[in-house]
Design an enzyme around this catalytic site. Structure first.
Site, PDB file in Angstrom:
ATOM      1  N   CYS A 202      -1.088 -15.244  -0.311  1.00 28.05           N
ATOM      2  CA  CYS A 202      -2.039 -14.422   0.439  1.00 28.05           C
ATOM      3  C   CYS A 202      -3.438 -14.606  -0.122  1.00 28.05           C
ATOM      4  CB  CYS A 202      -1.620 -12.961   0.331  1.00 28.05           C
ATOM      5  SG  CYS A 202      -2.792 -11.829   1.081  1.00 28.05           S
TER       6      CYS A 202
ATOM      7  N   CYS B 256      -2.252 -11.476   7.925  1.00 25.35           N
ATOM      8  CA  CYS B 256      -1.337 -10.892   6.942  1.00 25.35           C
ATOM      9  C   CYS B 256       0.048 -11.530   7.062  1.00 25.35           C
ATOM     10  CB  CYS B 256      -1.247  -9.390   7.163  1.00 25.35           C
ATOM     11  SG  CYS B 256      -0.011  -8.606   6.134  1.00 25.35           S
TER      12      CYS B 256
ATOM     13  N   CYS C 231      14.138   6.419   0.929  1.00 24.64           N
ATOM     14  CA  CYS C 231      13.099   5.418   0.706  1.00 24.64           C
ATOM     15  C   CYS C 231      12.349   5.702  -0.595  1.00 24.64           C
ATOM     16  CB  CYS C 231      12.124   5.389   1.888  1.00 24.64           C
ATOM     17  SG  CYS C 231      11.381   6.985   2.216  1.00 24.64           S
TER      18      CYS C 231
END
Ligand code: SAH
Length: 446
Positions: free
Chosen positions: A72, A156, A403
């Site tokens: 990235c 992205c 999560c």
């Protein structure tokens, strides 16, 4: 005593829960963002406290075998925090995060290896971009690390490639038609956020533009700017209140039906803008598969699916149970859940709007009993009142989908001290390259 600005060379020992490398300088912990375990690094001290230090990574002297070339170009972005780690090492790290959280609560269960992805890229079906004024004009992008400044990031790696073209068109539309970006500090301006959602199986796209004001500026020009893109529906969301929440409560449909559909496995789901929907559909399949396996249904059970969203888990459970009762806070999600049951021809479900901690108590006091309970709360975990009702109701099996390892461990400790046995914990990598890890736990009544 060390001082700010001093240069040091240290050995990194492990990664913290925040993804920072940690080493020691004269026995004092030294935190270095971007450094990996096993590495020797040169750092400049940026913070000196009596019992901890922060350092800026200047140079990796000896690189970890797990360090990979950066995929990235946007190092300022606050996402993908463990990106320097090779994917298999990320999975090992996430297993360790779950283990640490459980151990801190005195829970000794074996944590299974994390179920990872074949190809951990372009995995997100949802993106949320902020809109801000910059020197170049209105800009759209992600938040910079630890701030609300923007990083434009049209390419992205974890998002769908369509965003390149979409964001370029939105930027041009904002600048050509003088759309006023939101100003957080003064709570002024119009356009706050842009959200996208894609049905991976259906190929349908939802685009949501969030404004502070009632009006969406240059609306006709917006629709013209989107022409030729595969967007199924465009929604204008109105969010007049200050604060960090992305969406407001009012939606206006500008094109299409205001919903998209998607398929998970062989079931089809309607998803509206305010409803929660898992962001990694490939891994959702694994996650739900585990939840279903842990539920151990034979066809005769009454199952409660708490925090059920649009009824995704509920419908998979319903095909293997006598009856499923879903409970969820967001009314739009419950509307979706009811439509989804009907759409898939599943008749043995009922859905209630409300707080799980209140609704389950009501049902329990009215004489309802569940044989199996599935819970999938937000990050903060379950309200104690809900756990107490579950302890009183004592279902045979409990499946906890989480999560957030810390709140999972806290709630599991509470339950295992009150009549449940923790049998298995299976982490699933729903969020590659980030610090987040999902886990499913199986409990049975003692
Ligand atoms: N099981 C679903 C949704 C999980 S996300 C799925 O897999 O898609 C957690 C859900 O809990 C969200 O839909 C959120 O709106 C809901 N929620 C948050 N607090 C709640 C509460 N106190 N009671 C019931 N639902 C709640």
């Amino acid at each position: 005593m060390s001082a700010v600005g001093e240069q040091q060379r240290i050995q990194i020992l492990e990664l913290t829960d925040k993804g920072d490398g940690i080493g020691r300088l004269d026995a004092v912990p030294l935190y270095v963002a971007g450094a990996l375990p096993g590495e020797e690094v040169e750092v400049t001290l940026t913070l000196v406290k009596p019992n901890y230090l922060h350092g800026r990574l200047d140079k990796v002297v000896t690189a970890s075998p797990d360090r990979i070339a950066d995929f990235c170009a946007h190092s300022e972005c606050g996402g993908c925090q463990v990106r320097p780690l090779a994917y298999p090492a990320q999975l090992e790290y996430k297993r360790e995060l779950v283990r640490r959280a459980l151990t801190q609560q005195g829970l000794g269960v074996e944590v299974e290896p994390v179920l990872g992805m074949q190809s951990p890229f372009a995995w997100r079906n949802k993106a949320q971009f902020a809109v801000r004024a910059t020197d170049e004009g209105a800009e759209i992008g992600f938040y910079r690390k630890h701030s609300h400044d923007l990083v434009a990031c049209d390419d992205c790696a974890v998002q769908d490639p369509l965003h390149g073209e979409l964001l370029a068109r939105l930027r041009r539309w904002m600048r050509e038609h003088e759309v006023h970006p939101y100003d957080e500090a003064h709570h002024e301006g119009d356009l706050r956020h842009v959200m996208t959602r894609k049905g991976f199986a259906s190929g349908e796209w939802m685009l949501v533009l969030v404004t502070r004001t009632e009006q969406l500026p240059a609306e006709a020009e917006l629709l013209a700017a989107l022409e030729g893109l595969p967007i199924t529906t465009v929604v204008h969301n109105i969010h007049p209140e200050p604060g960090n929440r992305v969406l407001g409560l009012t939606n206006r449909v500008l094109s299409g039906e205001g919903i998209i559909t998607d398929r998970l496995h062989d079931l089809e789901f309607v998803i509206s803008p305010l409803s929660f929907y898992q962001v990694n559909p490939v891994q959702t399949d694994m996650l739900y598969g585990k939840a279903l396996e842990f539920a151990g249904l034979t066809g005769s059970e009454t199952v409660f699916d708490l925090y059920c969203g649009i009824g995704t888990i509920s419908l998979f459970l319903a095909r293997q149970a006598a009856r499923v009762v879903g409970i969820e806070l967001v009314p739009e999600a419950i509307d979706d859940a009811r439509r989804n049951a009907e759409r898939n021809g599943i008749g043995n479900t009922e859905f209630h709007v409300g707080k799980a901690e209140e609704k389950v108590a009501e049902l329990y006091h009215a004489g309802e009993r569940a044989d199996v309970v599935v819970i999938d709360p937000p990050r903060k975990g379950c309200d104690k009142a809900l756990l107490d009702t579950l302890v009183a109701m004592a279902p045979e099996r409990l499946v906890y989908v989480s999560c957030h390892p810390q709140s999972l461990a806290r709630d599991l400790a509470w339950l295992t001290a009150r009549g449940f046995v923790l049998e298995a914990v299976q982490p699933v990598d729903m969020f590659p390259h980030t610090l987040h890890v999902e886990a499913v736990a199986r409990l049975r009544r003692a």
